[in-house]
Design an enzyme around this catalytic site. Structure first.
Site, short mmCIF file in Angstrom:
data_model
loop_
_atom_site.label_atom_id
_atom_site.label_comp_id
_atom_site.label_asym_id
_atom_site.label_seq_id
_atom_site.Cartn_x
_atom_site.Cartn_y
_atom_site.Cartn_z
CG ASP A 40 -16.08 11.90 -4.06
OD1 ASP A 40 -15.99 10.71 -3.73
OD2 ASP A 40 -16.15 12.17 -5.04
CB ILE A 41 -10.35 12.00 -2.72
CG1 ILE A 41 -10.44 12.37 -1.37
CG2 ILE A 41 -9.12 12.24 -3.60
CD1 ILE A 41 -9.87 13.83 -0.87
CD GLU A 168 9.13 1.07 0.90
OE1 GLU A 168 8.37 0.08 1.29
OE2 GLU A 168 9.29 0.88 -0.45
CD GLU A 169 10.40 0.29 -3.42
OE1 GLU A 169 10.61 -0.72 -3.12
OE2 GLU A 169 9.14 0.52 -4.00
CG ASP A 197 4.03 1.13 -0.04
OD1 ASP A 197 4.06 1.11 -1.31
OD2 ASP A 197 4.98 0.30 0.31
CG HIS A 284 9.73 -3.45 -7.11
ND1 HIS A 284 10.32 -3.80 -5.90
CD2 HIS A 284 8.60 -2.43 -6.68
CE1 HIS A 284 10.14 -3.62 -4.76
NE2 HIS A 284 9.25 -2.41 -4.99
CG ASP A 303 -13.33 8.46 -2.51
OD1 ASP A 303 -12.92 9.62 -2.76
OD2 ASP A 303 -14.33 7.86 -3.35
N1 TRP Z 1 6.71 -1.92 0.23
C1 TRP Z 1 6.76 -2.88 -0.88
C2 TRP Z 1 7.38 -2.05 -1.92
O1 TRP Z 1 7.36 -0.69 -1.97
C3 TRP Z 1 5.34 -3.39 -1.29
C4 TRP Z 1 4.80 -4.17 -0.37
C5 TRP Z 1 5.02 -5.67 -0.24
C6 TRP Z 1 3.82 -3.84 0.52
N2 TRP Z 1 4.11 -6.06 0.95
C7 TRP Z 1 3.67 -4.95 1.30
C8 TRP Z 1 3.36 -2.54 1.04
C9 TRP Z 1 2.88 -4.82 2.41
C10 TRP Z 1 2.33 -2.57 2.18
C11 TRP Z 1 2.23 -3.50 2.79
O2 TRP Z 1 8.10 -2.61 -2.72
ZN ZN Z 2 6.21 0.45 -2.28
CA CA Z 3 -13.64 9.76 -5.04
#
Ligand code: TRP
Ligand code: ZN
Ligand code: CA
Length: 314
Positions: A40-41, A168-169, A197, A284, A303
């Site tokens: 369990d986390i 990533e952004e 994410d 955001h 988990d």
């Molecule tokens: N990756 C996007 C971000 O970081 C968020 C996001 C939008 C997302 N649609 C998604 C993440 C679908 C996972 C799956 O701003």
């Molecule tokens: Zn994201």
């Molecule tokens: Ca947990």
């Protein structure tokens, strides 16, 4: 055809049968890889990482964005925890928009390096806020899962690799750089990539990526065991770091609790929350702080991260 997660049980059975047929003693043989259940986390431990990421943002102009000091400080925080836990960590540097970015890769020593199970999350925020749900949540859950592997002295059959992506952004820059710089041979060794994410959205939904069937089933089974209904993730498929892996032919999967899309009445009926409101109203923006977290969603998803990492690396 590639059968990433279904072939090994048969192979293991064959090995066991061969041992029985030879009648050889297995005394003194290396310990068999453990197939124990995931621990369990602890929600408190995951939230403690979020508190640290929030402090890092607050001390660095309110964000942890690519090319800003809050990003590198976030990376240093995660790396120090992993180094202390016995991981082999690598910082992969790249340039995007004229600024240096970094991926952090952590390998857990052992396991079959021809079968690598990866779990990752992006560690950068947008410049407009501290990025605690997006994506401190995934980053903290993956970190705590990696630390749980170490604490448990867990040594699965497959090799475990964890990753925290930069930029990533800016358009999946770090994860794409990682995939593009892998040799074809090393890419082929990745049995699966699991992406996390946004997994603590305040007005949470429980979304599972509809990609590799075995990975998808692992997550769905976990939530079914909790009695929590799930839906297929549709809020912009390909909008996170699993996309470069998928494009390269790696089986992928992941979890998501929703971003700017609105929760429907039907979704409120299954999950609670507020209809006609975004899953994450602070997506955001500057209010994506430690207050912007749904503890129940973060706990269940953390988990589920550990469950999938354990299950898929057996
Ligand atoms: N990756 C996007 C971000 O970081 C968020 C996001 C939008 C997302 N649609 C998604 C993440 C679908 C996972 C799956 O701003
Ligand atoms: Zn994201
Ligand atoms: Ca947990």
């Amino acid at each position: 055809m590639k059968l990433p997660f279904s072939g090994r049980a048969l192979a293991a059975g064959t090995v066991a049968a061969a041992l029985l047929l030879t009648g050889g003693s297995i005394a003194g043989a290396a310990p068999a890889p453990s197939a124990a259940a995931a621990p369990d986390i602890s929600l408190a431990s995951v939230k403690a990482h979020l508190t640290q990421l929030q402090s890092i943002a607050s001390a660095n102009g309110g964000n942890r964005a690519h090319g800003r000091p809050g990003y590198k400080a976030s990376l240093d925080y995660v790396k120090a925890k992993l180094d202390a836990a016995g991981y082999t960590t690598t910082i992969q540097q790249f340039t995007s928009s004229g600024r240096t970015g970094y991926n952090l890769i952590a390998d857990w020593p052992g396991g079959d390096t021809n079968q690598v199970v990866m779990a990752g999350s992006h560690l950068d925020s947008v410049s407009s806020g501290p990025g605690i749900n997006d994506n401190g949540s995934g980053s903290a859950a993956v970190l705590e899962t990696a630390l749980a592997v170490s604490r448990a002295g867990h040594h699965p059959t497959k090799h475990l690799r964890f990753a925290w992506w930069g930029a990533e952004e800016l358009g999946l820059v770090g994860s794409r750089y990682y995939v593009n710089t892998l040799s074809a041979a090393n890419r082929a060794k990745i049995s699966g990539y699991l992406n996390f994410d946004m997994i603590g959205s305040r007005n949470a939904g429980y979304f599972v990526y509809d990609d590799d069937p075995a990975i998808e089933k692992t997550f769905k089974d976990y939530f079914a065991g909790l009695g929590v209904p799930t839906e297929i993730e549709t809020e912009g498929d390909g909008r996170s770091d699993h996309a470069p892996f998928k494009s390269a032919g790696v089986p992928v999967g992941g979890l998501f609790t929703g971003a700017s899309r609105y929760k429907t009445a039907a979704q409120v009926a299954k999950w609670g929350g507020t209809a006609g409101q975004a899953f994450d109203r602070c997506y955001h923006s500057s209010c994506d702080t430690t207050s912007n977290i749904n503890d129940t969603a973060l706990d269940r998803n953390s988990d589920a991260v550990a469950h999938a990492v354990w299950k898929l690396s057996e």
